[in-house]
Design an enzyme around this catalytic site. Structure first.
Site, PDB file in Angstrom:
ATOM      1  CE1 TYR A  95      49.434  38.269  53.696  1.00  0.00           C
ATOM      2  CE2 TYR A  95      47.428  39.307  54.485  1.00  0.00           C
ATOM      3  CZ  TYR A  95      48.378  39.139  53.507  1.00  0.00           C
ATOM      4  OH  TYR A  95      48.278  39.844  52.331  1.00  0.00           O
TER       5      TYR A  95
ATOM      6  CG  LEU B 221      52.032  27.118  44.782  1.00  0.00           C
ATOM      7  CD1 LEU B 221      52.163  25.744  44.119  1.00  0.00           C
ATOM      8  CD2 LEU B 221      53.169  28.028  44.330  1.00  0.00           C
TER       9      LEU B 221
ATOM     10  CB  SER C  47      35.047  21.127  45.458  1.00  0.00           C
ATOM     11  OG  SER C  47      36.338  20.644  45.670  1.00  0.00           O
TER      12      SER C  47
ATOM     13  CG  ASP D 203      47.719  35.953  46.102  1.00  0.00           C
ATOM     14  OD1 ASP D 203      48.842  36.330  45.739  1.00  0.00           O
ATOM     15  OD2 ASP D 203      47.487  35.488  47.237  1.00  0.00           O
TER      16      ASP D 203
HETATM   17  C1  GLA Z   1      49.241  36.267  50.238  1.00  0.00           C
HETATM   18  C2  GLA Z   1      48.224  37.379  50.022  1.00  0.00           C
HETATM   19  C3  GLA Z   1      48.771  38.405  49.037  1.00  0.00           C
HETATM   20  C4  GLA Z   1      50.170  38.879  49.445  1.00  0.00           C
HETATM   21  C5  GLA Z   1      51.067  37.692  49.750  1.00  0.00           C
HETATM   22  C6  GLA Z   1      52.391  38.120  50.311  1.00  0.00           C
HETATM   23  O1  GLA Z   1      49.435  35.531  49.066  1.00  0.00           O
HETATM   24  O2  GLA Z   1      47.022  36.857  49.526  1.00  0.00           O
HETATM   25  O3  GLA Z   1      47.878  39.486  48.954  1.00  0.00           O
HETATM   26  O4  GLA Z   1      50.097  39.763  50.510  1.00  0.00           O
HETATM   27  O5  GLA Z   1      50.476  36.803  50.669  1.00  0.00           O
HETATM   28  O6  GLA Z   1      53.120  38.829  49.348  1.00  0.00           O
END
Ligand code: GLA
Length: 376
Positions: free
Chosen positions: A218, A119, A61, A166
């Site tokens: 999370y 992002l 990378s 994502d």
């Molecule tokens: C991260 C996770 C997603 C989603 C967002 C919050 O980006 O990868 O799956 O849960 O947080 O919306």
């Protein structure tokens, strides 16, 4: 949907790209099986890749800076590959776990998606490797198939319990459109977003506060939502209608109520945002974005002083609306602004950061771009 291989045959080597994303609205709704509305960024992770026949995966990378990481694909196991190489290795592992007969590869990676900025640089990395492998090994998999494999790599190999937004954004977004995705069944619709035609621009303000989904917060939020759904006898919070919210809150312990309120109201905000876009009125997204930020700040509690300040300063500078985007705990803020005022709004947010003693934010302009693709 015809895959590249079906059209052109199996390449021995090539170059692929997969984008990062910003989410317009619908945050922390995906793992509650609700709606999301991301757009792909022009910024991508790119992979030059070639098949190898000796069962070795060699990864390099440009951003990682270190030597080539060389792995035997037969040895790949969850948790065994630390750092950024775990994402591409996880994709190869997930493909093999799913029964695809894939071998090794040489993969050189380069990226202009800012890392740790909310992002989705991780999903872009997974998706570019999944797309390259699908072509190199002629797997005939669709974009949603690859998104699910990329998510499995992150969940089971890297160990982050992320949702599907994502990876679906990176695989399936189209230029000029937002992806209105139902996370329950992965049905999706491309919703045109003509910001320029409405004299608008979408600023991305990266607060440079490192956002890291791996730190357990999370996972704890996700577990809280799942506990609340179970207490309410629902398969997922998505199934709770706004009209039933007050009754549900009365049944839940106080620490779970705000999480549930965020998910239910946020899901409704996605539908509201789509209605404004369908009506050709993107400026009307502004208040929806700002309401989404208040909910993330006060109910879900995933904002931080820097993201709150970026939102406040953008609104004070005349933005139509602003909110944090992505998982939270730092990362980036999006602000919907008049295109002619974008430079001034960015300058005023930067001045507010300076006055508060924060590092200057990095500013990008988000133009809805294309999902994962072959470049050469
Ligand atoms: C991260 C996770 C997603 C989603 C967002 C919050 O980006 O990868 O799956 O849960 O947080 O919306």
């Amino acid at each position: 949907m015809k895959t590249f291989t079906a059209l052109y045959g199996r390449p021995a080597e090539g170059e692929w790209a997969a984008p990062g994303r910003v989410n317009l609205i619908g945050e922390h709704t995906d793992y509650n099986l609700g709606f999301v509305l991301p757009i792909a960024l022009p910024q991508t992770v790119r992979a030059r890749a070639a098949r190898r026949d000796d069962g070795r995966l060699r990864l390099w990378s440009a951003q990682g800076g270190g030597p080539v990481t060389e792995l035997r694909i037969a040895d790949l196991a969850p948790g065994a590959v630390p750092g950024w190489a775990g994402y591409p290795a996880g994709v190869v592992w997930a493909l093999r776990e799913a029964g695809h007969q894939v071998g090794g590869a040489d993969i050189r990676l380069d990226s202009d998606v800012p890392g740790g900025a909310g992002l989705s640089s991780s999903a872009a990395l997974e998706c570019v490797v999944a797309t390259a492998y699908a072509d190199l090994y002629g797997l005939g998999l669709t974009a949603p198939d690859l998104a699910l494999l990329a998510q499995r790599a992150e969940n089971a190999f890297v160990g982050v319990p992320c949702g599907i937004m994502d990876q679906m954004a990176s695989m399936c977004c189209r230029p000029g459109a937002a992806l209105f995705l139902d996370s329950r069944d992965l049905t999706a619709r491309q919703v045109p977003v003509d910001l320029a035609g409405a004299g608008l621009a979408l600023l991305v303000l990266d607060t440079r506060v490192k956002h890291d989904l791996g730190d357990g917060a999370y996972a704890a939020l996700r577990a809280g939502c799942e506990r609340a759904a179970a207490m309410l006898g629902l398969p997922a919070l998505r199934s709770l209608q706004p009209s039933a919210l007050a009754d549900a809150l009365a049944q839940l312990p106080t620490e779970l109520g705000p999480l549930v309120r965020h998910v239910v109201t946020e899901n409704a905000r996605v539908e509201e945002a789509v209605a404004h876009l369908d009506a050709g009125d993107p400026a009307a997204l502004g208040p929806v974005l700002t309401a989404g930020h208040a909910s993330l700040r006060d109910d879900y509690r995933v904002s931080c002083p820097e993201t709150d300040l970026a939102v406040e300063a953008a609104l004070a500078a005349g933005a139509h609306g602003a909110r944090m985007t992505g998982g939270g705990f730092g990362g980036s803020v999006i602000a919907l602004v008049d295109a002619a005022e974008a430079g001034r709004v960015a300058a005023e947010v930067t001045a507010a950061f300076r006055a508060a003693g924060y590092a200057e934010p990095r500013t990008l302009t988000a133009v809805p771009a294309e999902g994962a693709r072959r470049l050469a």
